[in-house]
Scaffold this active site. Structure first.
Site, PDB file in Angstrom:
ATOM      1  N   CYS A   2      30.309  50.048  49.894  1.00 19.46           N
ATOM      2  CA  CYS A   2      29.665  50.646  50.676  1.00 19.46           C
ATOM      3  C   CYS A   2      28.318  50.899  50.472  1.00 19.46           C
ATOM      4  CB  CYS A   2      30.152  52.097  51.203  1.00 19.46           C
ATOM      5  SG  CYS A   2      31.985  51.751  51.793  1.00 19.46           S
ATOM      6  N   ARG A  28      26.832  45.153  49.245  1.00 23.00           N
ATOM      7  CA  ARG A  28      27.883  46.384  48.738  1.00 23.00           C
ATOM      8  C   ARG A  28      28.927  46.640  49.460  1.00 23.00           C
ATOM      9  NH1 ARG A  28      25.463  49.944  45.090  1.00 23.00           N
ATOM     10  NH2 ARG A  28      27.235  51.306  45.564  1.00 23.00           N
ATOM     11  N   TRP A  66      32.711  48.770  53.070  1.00 19.38           N
ATOM     12  CA  TRP A  66      33.761  47.944  52.443  1.00 19.38           C
ATOM     13  C   TRP A  66      35.074  48.911  52.681  1.00 19.38           C
ATOM     14  CZ3 TRP A  66      37.403  48.487  48.360  1.00 19.38           C
ATOM     15  CH2 TRP A  66      37.896  47.160  47.854  1.00 19.38           C
ATOM     16  N   ASN A  90      30.080  57.102  50.995  1.00 16.89           N
ATOM     17  CA  ASN A  90      30.520  56.052  50.008  1.00 16.89           C
ATOM     18  C   ASN A  90      31.359  56.774  49.024  1.00 16.89           C
ATOM     19  OD1 ASN A  90      30.913  53.910  48.223  1.00 16.89           O
ATOM     20  ND2 ASN A  90      28.847  54.286  47.459  1.00 16.89           N
ATOM     21  N   GLY A  91      32.386  56.380  48.774  1.00 10.38           N
ATOM     22  CA  GLY A  91      33.461  56.853  47.680  1.00 10.38           C
ATOM     23  C   GLY A  91      34.787  56.951  48.168  1.00 10.38           C
ATOM     24  N   GLU A 452      36.446  32.467  33.576  1.00 10.72           N
ATOM     25  CA  GLU A 452      35.259  32.536  34.376  1.00 10.72           C
ATOM     26  C   GLU A 452      34.980  31.681  35.664  1.00 10.72           C
ATOM     27  OE1 GLU A 452      33.456  34.669  35.232  1.00 10.72           O
ATOM     28  OE2 GLU A 452      31.669  33.759  36.167  1.00 10.72           O
ATOM     29  N   LYS A 456      35.316  32.235  39.765  1.00  7.23           N
ATOM     30  CA  LYS A 456      34.240  31.713  40.592  1.00  7.23           C
ATOM     31  C   LYS A 456      34.970  30.821  41.878  1.00  7.23           C
ATOM     32  CE  LYS A 456      31.497  33.630  39.591  1.00  7.23           C
ATOM     33  NZ  LYS A 456      31.089  34.477  38.593  1.00  7.23           N
ATOM     34  N   GLU A 459      36.938  33.465  44.130  1.00  3.65           N
ATOM     35  CA  GLU A 459      36.343  34.274  45.008  1.00  3.65           C
ATOM     36  C   GLU A 459      35.511  33.540  46.222  1.00  3.65           C
ATOM     37  OE1 GLU A 459      33.636  36.892  43.224  1.00  3.65           O
ATOM     38  OE2 GLU A 459      32.925  35.583  41.699  1.00  3.65           O
ATOM     39  N   HIS A 475      54.259  27.326  27.810  1.00  4.39           N
ATOM     40  CA  HIS A 475      55.127  28.543  27.800  1.00  4.39           C
ATOM     41  C   HIS A 475      55.500  28.931  29.135  1.00  4.39           C
ATOM     42  CE1 HIS A 475      55.019  28.669  23.509  1.00  4.39           C
ATOM     43  NE2 HIS A 475      53.527  28.620  23.551  1.00  4.39           N
ATOM     44  N   LYS A 564      29.847  43.113  46.210  1.00  5.13           N
ATOM     45  CA  LYS A 564      29.073  42.949  45.068  1.00  5.13           C
ATOM     46  C   LYS A 564      29.377  43.856  44.015  1.00  5.13           C
ATOM     47  CE  LYS A 564      25.987  40.566  42.550  1.00  5.13           C
ATOM     48  NZ  LYS A 564      26.281  39.304  42.248  1.00  5.13           N
TER      49      LYS A 564
HETATM   50  O1  M6R Z   1      28.503  44.676  38.537  1.00  2.00           O
HETATM   51  P1  M6R Z   1      29.514  44.571  37.273  1.00  2.00           P
HETATM   52  O2  M6R Z   1      29.100  43.310  36.601  1.00  2.00           O
HETATM   53  O3  M6R Z   1      29.871  45.581  36.738  1.00  2.00           O
HETATM   54  O4  M6R Z   1      30.632  43.777  38.142  1.00  2.00           O
HETATM   55  C1  M6R Z   1      31.971  43.394  37.727  1.00  2.00           C
HETATM   56  C2  M6R Z   1      32.842  42.694  38.610  1.00  2.00           C
HETATM   57  O5  M6R Z   1      33.296  43.150  39.974  1.00  2.00           O
HETATM   58  C3  M6R Z   1      31.972  41.320  38.962  1.00  2.00           C
HETATM   59  O6  M6R Z   1      31.757  40.437  37.905  1.00  2.00           O
HETATM   60  C4  M6R Z   1      32.674  40.524  39.928  1.00  2.00           C
HETATM   61  O7  M6R Z   1      33.838  39.939  39.291  1.00  2.00           O
HETATM   62  C5  M6R Z   1      32.126  39.134  40.394  1.00  2.00           C
HETATM   63  N1  M6R Z   1      32.408  39.275  41.802  1.00  2.00           N
HETATM   64  C6  M6R Z   1      32.400  37.907  39.727  1.00  2.00           C
HETATM   65  O8  M6R Z   1      31.816  36.885  40.423  1.00  2.00           O
END
Ligand code: M6R
Length: 569
Positions: A2, A28, A66, A90-91, A452, A456, A459, A475, A564
């Site tokens: 948010c 956000r 959000w 927000n919270g 990683e 990617k 998401e 395993h 984000k």
């Molecule tokens: O702002 P931050 O680096 O603390 O965020 C951590 C994760 O939320 C962030 O890296 C998330 O996994 C990304 N969307 C990945 O691309």
């Protein structure tokens, strides 16, 4: 999660200004949005539409959501209004049910399913009982359990009220207006003077002045000048911010390497000393930043440093912290709540706190006794790309100080070289985009990279991708390999163990794709060290994920269900 904006200005302004600022915070949270300007309450589902409504006002508040409590619909979108009180929040209010039940018992009718609406009713009820607004906010802060950055407007009152605990809130100080926002992006185009709210602080905001309070006491808080570039906020010729941000990796990487030797040199050396003097170094982070942390822990481990990386949301369950521990938080936003909680826990145990962040003046930076900036510039796309490359590069730089030779200086050029793989990756994406499942295997430094790349892909392309240790495959997970299942193997220097993991899945019909450093690899990365390979293969993976999502015609920069910056637990 948010974003909130409130503006109190000397001269009237239209919703265009309010909403174009809110748009800067859309990353956000982007499931619904709304604003209140004293007469109009607008709430909508979907992305923010900046209308050409000409109604001008001096004070207004807005919110991009959000969802946490209550589905995505106009009713649950903010602002929430009760009687003469309108709020954005927000919270998460943990005791919202108790608050709501108490307020309902006093005859208040709620319209939404949100926790936030209780704030509006609480204030309106207390105002009706004849209480003073500042006394009400003080009491509310005492009674709320949970997190909040909240802006409050009261009919007939042209002051803007604000309060905060744990969720971020900053005040941008301009000559003719005050802009409240969840972070500095809200106003960094117009002022470089800001005041950051600390926990349980509240404030009255007028067009040219402000007063901060805590526990009923007035505080003296001065605006600080901050440095931030707005150059990267524009998509330029790229179809998506994500692609643009991947293309920025060489230049922001160079900027970082230069700054570690110049303006950040002192802090960098101090961090090296902290690591040298600590009994153990623990990185903590979430998502992509956790993968960079795993790389960092492994780089340092190779030099004999006692280093670990622990996922922030499980921090207390998997690590012992004491006053000889150095905890390094890694975070692009500097606002990730799981990381903040891990830091609070570490502080309580007496640990030294440092951080590696991208957004300056963020909560995590302010909680640290020492902080390095990765200088990646604003990342607009939800998927983190250039921030990862720079986080991993800081790790390289740190490890180099402990004797890990790894080609740091050549990294920007090498990153530029990876961009040449785009046509091949586009072709590969065409082949892969219709698969439902995909696996990425790695060993050693390749393991965080496998995770990683899989993250990617998940998401932004919504393809189920699993990144795992090559050695773990047999395993259990190998049971899932069928004819044609895509398996990406990260093979540095023809590593025989990774070769045999690849052969094992190939023997069961998998379509194997080797990203390696020898001519036998389908994608042959020109890396001269394992560390270099890890970073370059990650960028390759970012591009592959991008082109898979593109082939699937998905909203790449704002994938479903995500935000984000994850500022709730
Ligand atoms: O702002 P931050 O680096 O603390 O965020 C951590 C994760 O939320 C962030 O890296 C998330 O996994 C990304 N969307 C990945 O691309």
């Amino acid at each position: 999660m948010c974003g909130i904006i409130g503006i109190n200005a000397t001269e009237p302004y239209t919703s265009q200004e309010l909403l174009s600022r809110l748009k800067k915070l859309e990353y956000r949270g982007y499931d619904s949005w709304g604003y209140w300007n004293g007469t109009q309450l607008v709430k909508k589902v979907g992305k923010i539409e900046v209308s050409d409504d000409q109604q001008a006002v001096n004070v207004a508040i807005s919110h991009t959501r959000w969802a946490t409590h209550g589905g995505v619909n106009e009713k649950n979108a903010h602002p929430h209004r009760a009687g003469k009180v309108t709020i954005v929040h927000n919270g998460i209010i943990d005791n919202w049910k108790e608050l709501r039940t108490g307020l309902e018992a006093k005859g208040r009718g709620f319209r939404s399913e949100t926790d936030s609406e209780a704030i509006a009713h609480y204030i309106d009820t207390a105002l009706n009982e004849g209480k003073d607004i500042l006394a009400i906010i003080k009491l509310l802060i005492e009674e709320i359990h949970g997190t909040f950055a909240s802006l409050i407007m009261i009919d007939g009152d042209d002051t803007l009220y604000a309060m905060k605990r744990d969720s971020p809130l900053a005040l941008g100080v301009c000559k003719d207006r005050m802009i409240l926002g969840s972070d500095i992006y809200a106003f960094s185009d117009t002022t470089n003077e800001a005041i950051f709210f600390e926990n349980d602080e509240y404030a009255t905001i007028r067009p040219t002045g402000y007063t901060f309070y805590k526990n009923g006491e007035e505080l003296v808080k001065e605006a600080k000048a901050f440095k931030w570039t707005t150059m990267e906020e524009d998509k330029q010729e790229y179809a998506h911010f994500m692609l643009k941000e991947i293309h920025e990796e060489p230049s922001v990487n160079q900027r970082l390497i230069d700054s570690l030797q110049t303006e950040q040199d002192v802090h960098f050396k101090e961090l090296v000393d902290l690591i040298k003097n600590a009994k153990k170094t623990v990185f903590t982070a979430a998502g992509t930043a956790y993968h960079a942390s795993l790389l960092g822990a492994s780089f340092l481990h190779k030099c004999g440093v006692n280093a670990q990386a622990i996922i922030a949301s499980e921090f207390e369950n998997f690590i012992t912290i004491d006053d000889e521990t150095l905890v390094i938080a890694v975070s692009q936003s500097g606002e990730t709540m799981d990381v903040i909680e891990a830091l609070k826990y570490s502080k309580d145990k007496g640990a030294t706190i440092a951080s590696i962040v991208n957004v300056p003046y963020s909560t995590i930076e302010r909680m640290s006794s020492l902080s390095l900036q990765i200088l990646a510039g604003q990342e607009v796309a939800v998927a983190s790309t250039k921030a990862f490359a720079n986080q991993a590069t800081v790790m390289l730089a740190l490890a180099q100080e402990f004797g890990y030779a790894n080609g740091l200086a050549g990294m920007p050029k090498k990153l530029a070289g990876v961009l040449a793989f785009e046509p091949e990756l586009q072709k590969l994406a065409q082949e892969l985009h219709e698969h439902r499942d995909l696996y990425v295997l790695g060993r050693g430094l390749g393991y965080p990279v496998a995770r990683e790349i899989a993250l990617k892909i998940k998401e932004i392309s919504y393809v189920h991708a699993e990144g795992m240790m090559g050695g773990e495959l047999k395993h259990g997970t190998i049971a899932l390999i069928e004819n044609g299942t895509p398996v990406i193997s990260l093979v540095y220097n023809d590593d025989p163990k990774m070769r045999s993991s690849t052969q094992e899945v190939k023997a069961r019909g998998a379509r194997t794709i080797v990203i390696g450093t020898t001519p036998q690899a389908e994608l042959n990365v020109p890396a001269e060290s394992e560390a270099e390979f890890a970073i370059l293969a990650s960028t390759l993976g970012q591009l592959l994920a991008y082109y898979i999502a593109l082939a699937r015609n998905l909203p790449i920069d704002k994938p479903r269900n995500l935000a984000k910056s994850v500022t709730v637990l």
